[in-house]
Write a protein that holds these residues in place. Structure first.
Motif, PDB file in Angstrom:
ATOM      1  N   ALA A 290      -1.263   9.809  19.473  1.00  0.00           N
ATOM      2  CA  ALA A 290      -1.685  11.124  19.948  1.00  0.00           C
ATOM      3  C   ALA A 290      -1.092  12.263  19.139  1.00  0.00           C
ATOM      4  N   ASP A 291       0.092  12.076  18.579  1.00  0.00           N
ATOM      5  CA  ASP A 291       0.753  13.190  17.895  1.00  0.00           C
ATOM      6  C   ASP A 291       0.682  13.098  16.380  1.00  0.00           C
ATOM      7  N   GLY A 292      -0.144  12.228  15.838  1.00  0.00           N
ATOM      8  CA  GLY A 292      -0.285  12.157  14.383  1.00  0.00           C
ATOM      9  C   GLY A 292      -0.474  10.737  13.900  1.00  0.00           C
ATOM     10  N   TRP A 293      -0.840  10.617  12.637  1.00  0.00           N
ATOM     11  CA  TRP A 293      -1.087   9.295  12.065  1.00  0.00           C
ATOM     12  C   TRP A 293       0.227   8.580  11.780  1.00  0.00           C
ATOM     13  N   GLN A 294       0.256   7.292  12.079  1.00  0.00           N
ATOM     14  CA  GLN A 294       1.425   6.449  11.821  1.00  0.00           C
ATOM     15  C   GLN A 294       1.057   5.421  10.756  1.00  0.00           C
ATOM     16  N   ILE A 295       1.844   5.351   9.679  1.00  0.00           N
ATOM     17  CA  ILE A 295       1.607   4.357   8.635  1.00  0.00           C
ATOM     18  C   ILE A 295       2.219   3.038   9.075  1.00  0.00           C
ATOM     19  N   VAL A 296       1.399   2.009   9.237  1.00  0.00           N
ATOM     20  CA  VAL A 296       1.873   0.694   9.651  1.00  0.00           C
ATOM     21  C   VAL A 296       2.406  -0.080   8.458  1.00  0.00           C
ATOM     22  N   ARG A 297       1.662  -0.088   7.368  1.00  0.00           N
ATOM     23  CA  ARG A 297       2.066  -0.841   6.172  1.00  0.00           C
ATOM     24  C   ARG A 297       1.212  -0.415   5.005  1.00  0.00           C
ATOM     25  N   GLN A 298       1.721  -0.641   3.798  1.00  0.00           N
ATOM     26  CA  GLN A 298       0.925  -0.449   2.585  1.00  0.00           C
ATOM     27  C   GLN A 298       0.411  -1.804   2.143  1.00  0.00           C
ATOM     28  N   VAL A 299      -0.851  -1.840   1.730  1.00  0.00           N
ATOM     29  CA  VAL A 299      -1.480  -3.059   1.276  1.00  0.00           C
ATOM     30  C   VAL A 299      -1.327  -3.155  -0.235  1.00  0.00           C
ATOM     31  N   VAL A 300      -1.276  -4.373  -0.761  1.00  0.00           N
ATOM     32  CA  VAL A 300      -1.136  -4.570  -2.199  1.00  0.00           C
ATOM     33  C   VAL A 300      -2.250  -3.838  -2.933  1.00  0.00           C
ATOM     34  N   ALA A 301      -1.888  -3.084  -3.974  1.00  0.00           N
ATOM     35  CA  ALA A 301      -2.858  -2.261  -4.694  1.00  0.00           C
ATOM     36  C   ALA A 301      -3.891  -3.124  -5.400  1.00  0.00           C
ATOM     37  N   SER A 302      -5.099  -2.583  -5.541  1.00  0.00           N
ATOM     38  CA  SER A 302      -6.177  -3.254  -6.266  1.00  0.00           C
ATOM     39  C   SER A 302      -6.862  -2.246  -7.155  1.00  0.00           C
ATOM     40  N   PRO A 303      -7.532  -2.707  -8.229  1.00  0.00           N
ATOM     41  CA  PRO A 303      -8.213  -1.755  -9.135  1.00  0.00           C
ATOM     42  C   PRO A 303      -9.414  -1.145  -8.463  1.00  0.00           C
ATOM     43  N   PRO A 304      -9.868   0.023  -8.971  1.00  0.00           N
ATOM     44  CA  PRO A 304     -11.011   0.698  -8.346  1.00  0.00           C
ATOM     45  C   PRO A 304     -12.315  -0.014  -8.625  1.00  0.00           C
TER      46      PRO A 304
END
Length: 307
Positions: A290-304
């Protein structure tokens, strides 16, 4: 040097063919051809699939190479769906950088007609947005690649008539065609793009009507890859992305300054957002308390992806 008359079938071209299915890593390639295995498409169940087959620079006389490679793709079980596109690069070395501004002017005059001729799917328009008057003004003030790009999402810096490709590989990229594995449809697209580029290079004024444009270019008025119906679940995914964009834009800029939301989709532990920027895709799973976005985890990067 511009203007300069060059026959359309004397220009060199390259094609990027997106597809799903098949066995891309096992495909036997002709010399110079490339299978971009990191360029994945979306199959009908929402899974990553297929790849993008890229030609080397070809002459019109070399077009039978397309027939050979398309036959090999189909024999492997590769196929086409709504997530696939077809991009044609036309070499503009005979005119060089001098053709960039005429291409922008031609786009402003006839890009809608060119898009209509190719019956571009509505869902693909985000990958081939229009050239704008603001871009023309910016390029006149400062002729450079950045002036020919535009912000938006995703990958919308690549306009439907992408003159910025001159600075990348000496071409103009025309991105309007729907996907196809049919050689006759693809060659019609290639011929249309070659004729359009040659006409711009000659300094001709082109009409704004699709039929009149085809007649002016002596190109086929139809027979281009048709749009493929998009499943409702994918349209709902796009609606979700569009609805989320204003809510997450500030967070996107904090995580990847200058980045753009590439895609968003629900996952088991939240909402995954993929951000294009910094030479690749950075993905994060978020929860919206309710009070803002929470980052749970970063996913392994991939190319565009270049859809």
């Amino acid at each position: 040097m511009w203007p300069r008359r060059i026959k359309w079938n004397e220009l060199r071209f390259g094609v990027e063919i997106e597809f799903i299915g098949g066995r891309p890593s096992e495909l036997e390639l002709l010399p110079g051809w490339v299978m971009a295995l990191d360029e994945l498409q979306i199959d009908d169940g929402g899974e990553e699939s297929g790849s993008e087959l890229q030609t080397p620079p070809l002459a019109w006389a070399d077009r039978d190479q397309l027939r050979v490679m398309l036959a090999r793709l189909r024999e492997q079980g590769a196929r086409m769906n709504w997530s696939c596109g077809l991009h044609v690069h036309v070499g503009i070395e005979p005119w060089g950088e001098a053709l960039a501004l005429p291409l922008v002017d031609a786009a402003l005059a006839s890009q809608d007609a060119l898009r209509a001729l190719m019956t571009t799917s509505k869902e693909r328009l985000v990958y081939c947005p229009p050239v704008t008057e603001e871009m023309r003004d910016a390029y006149r003030r400062s002729p450079c690649r950045e002036a020919l790009c535009r912000k938006g999402r995703p990958q919308s810096h690549r306009c439907g008539i992408n003159a910025a490709a001159w600075y990348d590989n000496g071409t103009v990229e025309i991105r309007y065609a729907n996907g196809s594995l049919n050689e006759d449809e693809i060659l019609r697209v290639v011929e249309l793009c070659l004729r359009f580029t040659a006409a711009v290079g000659e300094g001709r004024e082109l009409p704004a009507s699709p039929r009149e444009l085809a007649a002016a270019l002596d190109a086929a008025p139809d027979g281009y890859p048709p749009p493929i119906p998009v499943p409702r679940w994918y349209r709902e995914r796009i609606w979700l992305e569009d609805a989320l964009l204003p809510a997450v834009d500030e967070l996107v800029q904090r995580l990847v300054p200058g980045g753009e939301l590439h895609h968003a989709l629900p996952v088991e532990d939240g909402i995954l957002i993929a951000i294009e920027g910094g030479g690749g895709l950075l993905s994060y799973v978020l929860k919206p308390p309710a009070d803002g976005w929470q980052i749970v985890r970063q996913v392994v990067a991939s190319p565009p992806s270049s859809r």
